[in-house]
Scaffold this active site. Structure first.
Site, PDB file in Angstrom:
ATOM      1  N   ASP A  29      45.035  45.408  35.519  1.00  0.00           N
ATOM      2  CA  ASP A  29      43.847  45.314  36.387  1.00  0.00           C
ATOM      3  C   ASP A  29      44.065  46.221  37.590  1.00  0.00           C
ATOM      4  O   ASP A  29      45.181  46.294  38.107  1.00  0.00           O
ATOM      5  CB  ASP A  29      43.633  43.867  36.855  1.00  0.00           C
ATOM      6  CG  ASP A  29      42.191  43.584  37.236  1.00  0.00           C
ATOM      7  OD1 ASP A  29      41.580  42.674  36.662  1.00  0.00           O
ATOM      8  OD2 ASP A  29      41.666  44.295  38.129  1.00  0.00           O
ATOM      9  N   ASN A  30      43.032  46.904  38.023  1.00  0.00           N
ATOM     10  CA  ASN A  30      43.182  47.725  39.242  1.00  0.00           C
ATOM     11  C   ASN A  30      42.764  46.952  40.494  1.00  0.00           C
ATOM     12  O   ASN A  30      42.784  47.485  41.599  1.00  0.00           O
ATOM     13  CB  ASN A  30      42.396  49.039  39.130  1.00  0.00           C
ATOM     14  CG  ASN A  30      40.890  48.841  39.171  1.00  0.00           C
ATOM     15  OD1 ASN A  30      40.412  47.708  39.109  1.00  0.00           O
ATOM     16  ND2 ASN A  30      40.141  49.920  39.275  1.00  0.00           N
ATOM     17  N   THR A  33      37.513  44.612  41.445  1.00  0.00           N
ATOM     18  CA  THR A  33      36.729  43.379  41.617  1.00  0.00           C
ATOM     19  C   THR A  33      37.534  42.151  41.175  1.00  0.00           C
ATOM     20  O   THR A  33      37.135  41.029  41.467  1.00  0.00           O
ATOM     21  CB  THR A  33      35.389  43.425  40.833  1.00  0.00           C
ATOM     22  OG1 THR A  33      35.670  43.616  39.439  1.00  0.00           O
ATOM     23  CG2 THR A  33      34.503  44.537  41.317  1.00  0.00           C
ATOM     24  N   GLY A  34      38.630  42.365  40.481  1.00  0.00           N
ATOM     25  CA  GLY A  34      39.518  41.261  40.101  1.00  0.00           C
ATOM     26  C   GLY A  34      40.329  40.777  41.295  1.00  0.00           C
ATOM     27  O   GLY A  34      40.439  41.488  42.303  1.00  0.00           O
ATOM     28  N   ASP A  54      44.482  51.498  36.859  1.00  0.00           N
ATOM     29  CA  ASP A  54      43.091  51.802  36.525  1.00  0.00           C
ATOM     30  C   ASP A  54      43.046  52.418  35.127  1.00  0.00           C
ATOM     31  O   ASP A  54      43.495  53.552  34.929  1.00  0.00           O
ATOM     32  CB  ASP A  54      42.534  52.782  37.571  1.00  0.00           C
ATOM     33  CG  ASP A  54      41.078  53.131  37.306  1.00  0.00           C
ATOM     34  OD1 ASP A  54      40.535  52.721  36.254  1.00  0.00           O
ATOM     35  OD2 ASP A  54      40.486  53.825  38.159  1.00  0.00           O
ATOM     36  N   GLY A 100      42.307  54.462  22.286  1.00  0.00           N
ATOM     37  CA  GLY A 100      43.443  55.332  21.953  1.00  0.00           C
ATOM     38  C   GLY A 100      44.736  54.526  21.869  1.00  0.00           C
ATOM     39  O   GLY A 100      45.560  54.739  20.964  1.00  0.00           O
ATOM     40  N   LYS A 103      44.673  52.575  18.667  1.00  0.00           N
ATOM     41  CA  LYS A 103      44.934  53.465  17.520  1.00  0.00           C
ATOM     42  C   LYS A 103      46.430  53.747  17.403  1.00  0.00           C
ATOM     43  O   LYS A 103      47.021  53.638  16.325  1.00  0.00           O
ATOM     44  CB  LYS A 103      44.144  54.760  17.726  1.00  0.00           C
ATOM     45  CG  LYS A 103      44.407  55.831  16.687  1.00  0.00           C
ATOM     46  CD  LYS A 103      43.410  56.976  16.850  1.00  0.00           C
ATOM     47  CE  LYS A 103      43.814  58.171  16.030  1.00  0.00           C
ATOM     48  NZ  LYS A 103      44.474  59.229  16.822  1.00  0.00           N
ATOM     49  N   TYR A 143      25.758  50.397  34.241  1.00  0.00           N
ATOM     50  CA  TYR A 143      26.461  49.354  33.477  1.00  0.00           C
ATOM     51  C   TYR A 143      25.963  49.345  32.035  1.00  0.00           C
ATOM     52  O   TYR A 143      26.752  49.384  31.089  1.00  0.00           O
ATOM     53  CB  TYR A 143      26.209  48.004  34.138  1.00  0.00           C
ATOM     54  CG  TYR A 143      26.975  46.841  33.536  1.00  0.00           C
ATOM     55  CD1 TYR A 143      28.363  46.796  33.579  1.00  0.00           C
ATOM     56  CD2 TYR A 143      26.285  45.772  32.955  1.00  0.00           C
ATOM     57  CE1 TYR A 143      29.054  45.707  33.041  1.00  0.00           C
ATOM     58  CE2 TYR A 143      26.971  44.691  32.429  1.00  0.00           C
ATOM     59  CZ  TYR A 143      28.355  44.662  32.476  1.00  0.00           C
ATOM     60  OH  TYR A 143      29.034  43.579  31.950  1.00  0.00           O
ATOM     61  N   ARG A 184      26.125  36.943  41.911  1.00  0.00           N
ATOM     62  CA  ARG A 184      25.409  36.417  40.736  1.00  0.00           C
ATOM     63  C   ARG A 184      24.618  35.180  41.121  1.00  0.00           C
ATOM     64  O   ARG A 184      24.914  34.504  42.112  1.00  0.00           O
ATOM     65  CB  ARG A 184      26.404  36.045  39.651  1.00  0.00           C
ATOM     66  CG  ARG A 184      26.991  37.238  38.944  1.00  0.00           C
ATOM     67  CD  ARG A 184      28.103  36.751  38.073  1.00  0.00           C
ATOM     68  NE  ARG A 184      28.433  37.698  37.049  1.00  0.00           N
ATOM     69  CZ  ARG A 184      29.687  38.002  36.708  1.00  0.00           C
ATOM     70  NH1 ARG A 184      30.700  37.435  37.327  1.00  0.00           N
ATOM     71  NH2 ARG A 184      29.910  38.863  35.750  1.00  0.00           N
TER      72      ARG A 184
HETATM   73  N1  UDP Z   1      18.963  35.993  41.220  1.00  0.00           N
HETATM   74  C1  UDP Z   1      18.297  35.233  42.162  1.00  0.00           C
HETATM   75  N2  UDP Z   1      18.940  34.926  43.323  1.00  0.00           N
HETATM   76  C2  UDP Z   1      20.199  35.345  43.597  1.00  0.00           C
HETATM   77  C3  UDP Z   1      20.891  36.101  42.636  1.00  0.00           C
HETATM   78  C4  UDP Z   1      20.230  36.430  41.461  1.00  0.00           C
HETATM   79  O1  UDP Z   1      17.149  34.822  41.968  1.00  0.00           O
HETATM   80  O2  UDP Z   1      20.697  35.000  44.694  1.00  0.00           O
HETATM   81  C5  UDP Z   1      18.288  36.299  39.948  1.00  0.00           C
HETATM   82  C6  UDP Z   1      18.306  37.753  39.523  1.00  0.00           C
HETATM   83  O3  UDP Z   1      17.217  38.459  40.070  1.00  0.00           O
HETATM   84  C7  UDP Z   1      18.229  37.629  38.009  1.00  0.00           C
HETATM   85  C8  UDP Z   1      18.955  36.321  37.714  1.00  0.00           C
HETATM   86  O4  UDP Z   1      18.970  35.594  38.930  1.00  0.00           O
HETATM   87  O5  UDP Z   1      16.899  37.509  37.612  1.00  0.00           O
HETATM   88  C9  UDP Z   1      20.379  36.509  37.231  1.00  0.00           C
HETATM   89  O6  UDP Z   1      21.034  37.379  38.122  1.00  0.00           O
HETATM   90  P1  UDP Z   1      22.592  37.668  38.046  1.00  0.00           P
HETATM   91  O7  UDP Z   1      22.893  38.607  39.176  1.00  0.00           O
HETATM   92  O8  UDP Z   1      23.364  36.414  37.981  1.00  0.00           O
HETATM   93  O9  UDP Z   1      22.848  38.405  36.660  1.00  0.00           O
HETATM   94  P2  UDP Z   1      21.967  39.266  35.621  1.00  0.00           P
HETATM   95  O10 UDP Z   1      21.577  38.302  34.563  1.00  0.00           O
HETATM   96  O11 UDP Z   1      20.764  39.836  36.314  1.00  0.00           O
HETATM   97  O12 UDP Z   1      22.908  40.296  35.149  1.00  0.00           O
END
Ligand code: UDP
Length: 309
Positions: A29-30, A33-34, A54, A100, A103, A143, A184
């Protein structure tokens, strides 16, 4: 076994499970974010070696390796929007380098892919046969396209070099060791509820997600690793909720009296997401078992302790 992204949320839970099964783990892990705190309880373990590195640059591991699990990548939208180029690099160059390694060692390879390969899906729920609806040049493209490229690269290594490739399309997963500030929806809502702050609902809160508890996710991933299927398999919980519903459930399980505030919907935020897990059920005999409320209760307890600490 080699685990990249080993200090991350899923990577660290995978390390725990593999060591508990008696496997030896080289954890890479670098720490972008971990967090070292996710694996420091493993430091005294005989079978555990941690390397800060990395994997987008190169990867080399001495001795035999039977499995490579590529879980390194920023994975929360907040993280990959802040780290767009490292996200593209770890999904492309990091996948190339770790393939790689597989493999060279004759190792089996498990790629952590994502429901984001479906973009803002026009087929609902999403089966593995759906090719997706991704905006390549939007902010989330860093992503989504990196993971789509990673899947293509993994399949090319399978076809060209016979690598035993497994591809998990991981849907929203939550649980202990989510970073309180990862942005999230589950971590945001739980932290806000625990602090008595308003829950930030983006848009109208009518968009849907399907949330899988981490123990279920890890069980699905390890079953997939051992199975014979080459090609993508959805690993997630098919129980779908709107974001507004999730906010109400979080208030209920935390006993919080926080209010809801509405904020703008992020660009290209998928309007709906739910895995079709028919393939996982048939192939792996796997499906999630932990109810959303139970998983949220456990996660809330962990986050409360993390916020205190
Ligand atoms: N979301 C929200 N409030 C927050 C964070 C996220 O309403 O404080 C919403 C975001 O717009 C998305 C859903 O929750 O529709 C899930 O967001 P998340 O960032 O967890 O992951 P995603 O599924 O979008 O990758």
């Amino acid at each position: 076994m080699v685990v990249t992204g080993a200090a991350g949320f899923l990577g660290s839970h995978l390390c725990d499970a593999l060591l508990a099964d008696g496997d030896e783990v080289v954890a890479i892990d670098n720490l972008s974010t971990g967090k070292l705190g996710n694996v420091e309880h493993l430091f005294g373990h005989d079978g555990f070696t941690f390397v800060r590195h990395d994997v987008s640059t190169y990867v080399w591991v001495p001795g035999p390796v039977d499995v490579v699990l590529h879980f390194a990548s920023p994975a929360s939208p907040r993280d990959y929007l802040e780290l767009p180029i490292p996200t593209l690099k770890v999904g492309s160059l990091g996948t190339h380098n770790t393939l790689g390694l597989a493999k060279d060692k004759g190792a089996r390879y498990l790629l952590a892919s994502t429901s984001e390969v479906y973009g803002d899906p026009q087929v609902h729920p999403q089966p593995e046969t759906y090719w997706g609806h991704v905006n390549p040049v939007g902010p989330r493209g860093v992503y989504d396209e990196a993971k789509r490229f990673a899947e293509a690269m993994a399949m090319a290594y399978h076809r060209a070099h016979g690598i035993e490739v497994r591809i998990a399309r991981i849907f929203n997963t939550f649980g202990e060791r989510m970073r309180p500030g990862d942005g999230r929806v589950v971590s945001n809502f739980l932290v806000q509820a625990l602090r008595g702050e308003p829950l930030t609902v983006y848009g109208e809160g009518e968009q849907t997600r399907s949330f899988c508890y981490v123990a279920d996710q890890v069980a699905g991933l390890l079953t997939l690793l051992d199975a014979d299927h080459v090609g993508p398999v959805n690993v997630g919980n098919p129980e779908e909720h709107t974001v507004a519903e999730l906010a109400r459930i979080v208030l209920e399980v935390t006993g919080s009296s926080s209010s809801l505030v509405f904020a703008p919907l992020p660009v290209d935020d998928p309007s709906q997401r739910r895995p079709d897990i028919t393939l996982a059920r048939q192939l792996l005999g796997w499906e999630p078992t932990v109810a959303l409320r139970d998983g949220l209760t456990r996660t809330a307890r962990w986050l409360a302790a993390a916020l205190d600490g």
